[in-house]
Design a protein around this motif. Sequence first.
Motif, PDB file in Angstrom:
ATOM      1  N   UNK A  72     -39.150   7.439  28.768  1.00  0.00           N
ATOM      2  CA  UNK A  72     -39.115   7.251  30.220  1.00  0.00           C
ATOM      3  C   UNK A  72     -40.510   7.315  30.842  1.00  0.00           C
ATOM      4  N   UNK A  73     -41.498   7.805  30.097  1.00  0.00           N
ATOM      5  CA  UNK A  73     -42.866   7.856  30.608  1.00  0.00           C
ATOM      6  C   UNK A  73     -43.437   6.445  30.666  1.00  0.00           C
ATOM      7  N   UNK A  74     -44.533   6.263  31.350  1.00  0.00           N
ATOM      8  CA  UNK A  74     -45.090   4.928  31.569  1.00  0.00           C
ATOM      9  C   UNK A  74     -45.947   4.415  30.418  1.00  0.00           C
ATOM     10  N   UNK A  75     -45.946   5.113  29.280  1.00  0.00           N
ATOM     11  CA  UNK A  75     -46.732   4.663  28.133  1.00  0.00           C
ATOM     12  C   UNK A  75     -46.044   5.064  26.843  1.00  0.00           C
ATOM     13  N   UNK A  76     -46.349   4.317  25.766  1.00  0.00           N
ATOM     14  CA  UNK A  76     -45.828   4.644  24.431  1.00  0.00           C
ATOM     15  C   UNK A  76     -46.934   5.385  23.682  1.00  0.00           C
ATOM     16  N   UNK A  77     -46.558   6.528  23.109  1.00  0.00           N
ATOM     17  CA  UNK A  77     -47.546   7.359  22.437  1.00  0.00           C
ATOM     18  C   UNK A  77     -46.847   8.145  21.334  1.00  0.00           C
ATOM     19  N   UNK A  78     -47.490   8.250  20.173  1.00  0.00           N
ATOM     20  CA  UNK A  78     -46.968   9.029  19.043  1.00  0.00           C
ATOM     21  C   UNK A  78     -48.034  10.036  18.606  1.00  0.00           C
ATOM     22  N   UNK A  79     -47.545  11.169  18.077  1.00  0.00           N
ATOM     23  CA  UNK A  79     -48.411  12.278  17.687  1.00  0.00           C
ATOM     24  C   UNK A  79     -48.257  12.554  16.190  1.00  0.00           C
ATOM     25  N   UNK A  80     -49.373  12.929  15.541  1.00  0.00           N
ATOM     26  CA  UNK A  80     -49.411  13.111  14.086  1.00  0.00           C
ATOM     27  C   UNK A  80     -50.186  14.376  13.735  1.00  0.00           C
ATOM     28  N   UNK A  81     -49.765  15.018  12.641  1.00  0.00           N
ATOM     29  CA  UNK A  81     -50.452  16.221  12.167  1.00  0.00           C
ATOM     30  C   UNK A  81     -50.819  16.056  10.698  1.00  0.00           C
ATOM     31  N   UNK A  82     -51.880  16.736  10.329  1.00  0.00           N
ATOM     32  CA  UNK A  82     -52.262  16.824   8.927  1.00  0.00           C
ATOM     33  C   UNK A  82     -51.572  18.037   8.310  1.00  0.00           C
ATOM     34  N   UNK A  83     -52.197  18.658   7.333  1.00  0.00           N
ATOM     35  CA  UNK A  83     -51.588  19.798   6.647  1.00  0.00           C
ATOM     36  C   UNK A  83     -51.883  21.132   7.305  1.00  0.00           C
ATOM     37  N   UNK A  84     -52.766  21.161   8.286  1.00  0.00           N
ATOM     38  CA  UNK A  84     -53.083  22.405   8.970  1.00  0.00           C
ATOM     39  C   UNK A  84     -51.958  22.803   9.911  1.00  0.00           C
ATOM     40  N   UNK A  85     -52.193  23.800  10.722  1.00  0.00           N
ATOM     41  CA  UNK A  85     -51.172  24.305  11.626  1.00  0.00           C
ATOM     42  C   UNK A  85     -51.297  23.802  13.053  1.00  0.00           C
ATOM     43  N   UNK A  86     -52.032  22.718  13.263  1.00  0.00           N
ATOM     44  CA  UNK A  86     -52.237  22.199  14.610  1.00  0.00           C
ATOM     45  C   UNK A  86     -51.005  21.432  15.092  1.00  0.00           C
ATOM     46  N   UNK A  87     -50.753  21.446  16.400  1.00  0.00           N
ATOM     47  CA  UNK A  87     -49.635  20.703  16.979  1.00  0.00           C
ATOM     48  C   UNK A  87     -49.796  19.209  16.755  1.00  0.00           C
ATOM     49  N   UNK A  88     -51.018  18.687  16.842  1.00  0.00           N
ATOM     50  CA  UNK A  88     -51.324  17.312  16.445  1.00  0.00           C
ATOM     51  C   UNK A  88     -52.833  17.182  16.257  1.00  0.00           C
ATOM     52  N   UNK A  89     -53.192  16.362  15.298  1.00  0.00           N
ATOM     53  CA  UNK A  89     -54.594  16.088  15.000  1.00  0.00           C
ATOM     54  C   UNK A  89     -54.999  14.696  15.475  1.00  0.00           C
ATOM     55  N   UNK A  90     -54.002  13.841  15.634  1.00  0.00           N
ATOM     56  CA  UNK A  90     -54.212  12.449  15.990  1.00  0.00           C
ATOM     57  C   UNK A  90     -53.068  12.014  16.890  1.00  0.00           C
ATOM     58  N   UNK A  91     -53.367  11.207  17.890  1.00  0.00           N
ATOM     59  CA  UNK A  91     -52.334  10.557  18.697  1.00  0.00           C
ATOM     60  C   UNK A  91     -52.696   9.095  18.822  1.00  0.00           C
ATOM     61  N   UNK A  92     -51.675   8.255  18.844  1.00  0.00           N
ATOM     62  CA  UNK A  92     -51.860   6.820  19.003  1.00  0.00           C
ATOM     63  C   UNK A  92     -51.203   6.405  20.312  1.00  0.00           C
ATOM     64  N   UNK A  93     -51.947   5.662  21.150  1.00  0.00           N
ATOM     65  CA  UNK A  93     -51.420   5.202  22.430  1.00  0.00           C
ATOM     66  C   UNK A  93     -51.404   3.683  22.442  1.00  0.00           C
ATOM     67  N   UNK A  94     -50.205   3.124  22.668  1.00  0.00           N
ATOM     68  CA  UNK A  94     -50.030   1.676  22.724  1.00  0.00           C
ATOM     69  C   UNK A  94     -50.732   1.104  23.955  1.00  0.00           C
ATOM     70  N   UNK A  95     -51.581   0.103  23.741  1.00  0.00           N
ATOM     71  CA  UNK A  95     -52.184  -0.601  24.869  1.00  0.00           C
ATOM     72  C   UNK A  95     -51.102  -1.380  25.609  1.00  0.00           C
ATOM     73  N   UNK A  96     -51.265  -1.592  26.904  1.00  0.00           N
ATOM     74  CA  UNK A  96     -50.271  -2.378  27.650  1.00  0.00           C
ATOM     75  C   UNK A  96     -50.130  -3.778  27.061  1.00  0.00           C
ATOM     76  N   UNK A  97     -48.912  -4.304  27.095  1.00  0.00           N
ATOM     77  CA  UNK A  97     -48.655  -5.654  26.592  1.00  0.00           C
ATOM     78  C   UNK A  97     -49.534  -6.646  27.342  1.00  0.00           C
ATOM     79  N   UNK A  98     -50.130  -7.567  26.607  1.00  0.00           N
ATOM     80  CA  UNK A  98     -50.923  -8.621  27.201  1.00  0.00           C
ATOM     81  C   UNK A  98     -52.224  -8.144  27.818  1.00  0.00           C
ATOM     82  N   UNK A  99     -52.697  -6.938  27.451  1.00  0.00           N
ATOM     83  CA  UNK A  99     -53.946  -6.470  28.045  1.00  0.00           C
ATOM     84  C   UNK A  99     -55.090  -7.350  27.568  1.00  0.00           C
ATOM     85  N   UNK A 100     -55.874  -7.790  28.497  1.00  0.00           N
ATOM     86  CA  UNK A 100     -56.998  -8.669  28.219  1.00  0.00           C
ATOM     87  C   UNK A 100     -58.221  -7.812  27.920  1.00  0.00           C
ATOM     88  N   UNK A 101     -58.666  -7.840  26.669  1.00  0.00           N
ATOM     89  CA  UNK A 101     -59.787  -6.994  26.261  1.00  0.00           C
ATOM     90  C   UNK A 101     -61.066  -7.319  27.022  1.00  0.00           C
TER      91      UNK A 101
END
Length: 179
Positions: free
Chosen positions: A49-78
Motif C-alpha cells: 500500500x506504500x507508494x514504492x516497492x522495496x525489499x530488504x535483505x540480510x547477510x549472516x550477521x544479526x542486522x535487521x537488513x544490510x541491503x535494500x532494493x528500491x524499484x525505480x518508478x515505471x518509465x522513469x527517464x534516466x
Amino acid sequence: MPVEQTTDVGAPGPVGLNHIVLNVRDLDRAHAFWTDVMGFRHVAELDPSRDRRMRFYAGRGGNHHDLALMQLPEGSDAEAAGTPRPGLNHLAVEYGDQASWLAQLRRLQAAGVEFGSRVNHGTSHSVYIEDPDGHGVELMYSLPAEQWLGDVGAALNHLDVLPREGEAALADPETPRFG
C-alpha cells in the motif's frame, strides 16, 4: 602519508556503515541476483500500500537488513533532471547508541546541515541528509534486536515522521515492540 584529523571531535564518531539502499530498474531481476547469486537472505518487503516497492535483505550477521532494493518508478527517464537513477539511493552510517547519535544530530544542526527527513523506523531511529555532492546519507542508531526480531517485516514497515528543525528534531520518542 598520515591523514590529519581536521574536524571537531565533540560528538562520538560512527561505529561504521549499517546498510545501503540501491535504486534498481527491475526489482525481480535484482532480487534474483542478490539472493541466488550473492547469497543474501530476503527478510521483508515494504507494504504494497506504500507508494514504492522495496525489499530488504540480510547477510549472516544479526542486522535487521544490510541491503535494500528500491524499484525505480515505471518509465522513469534516466535523463530527466531530478529523476531517481539506478545506483546508490543512500548509505546508512551507524552510531553506537542513542546518546552518540543525538550528539551527532546536535553537531549537524550547529554546522547548518539541513535534515531532509527525521524518522523513527521500527528497527532504528534516523535522520536523512545529503553530503556536499548530493549523496543520500542516513545517520542512525539501531534499536535492540529483541524489539524488532519478532516481526522484522512489521518493524521495517513502521515509520514515524518527526520534525526536521530545531529542538523538536532532537526529540527521540520510543518505538513500539514488534512480534
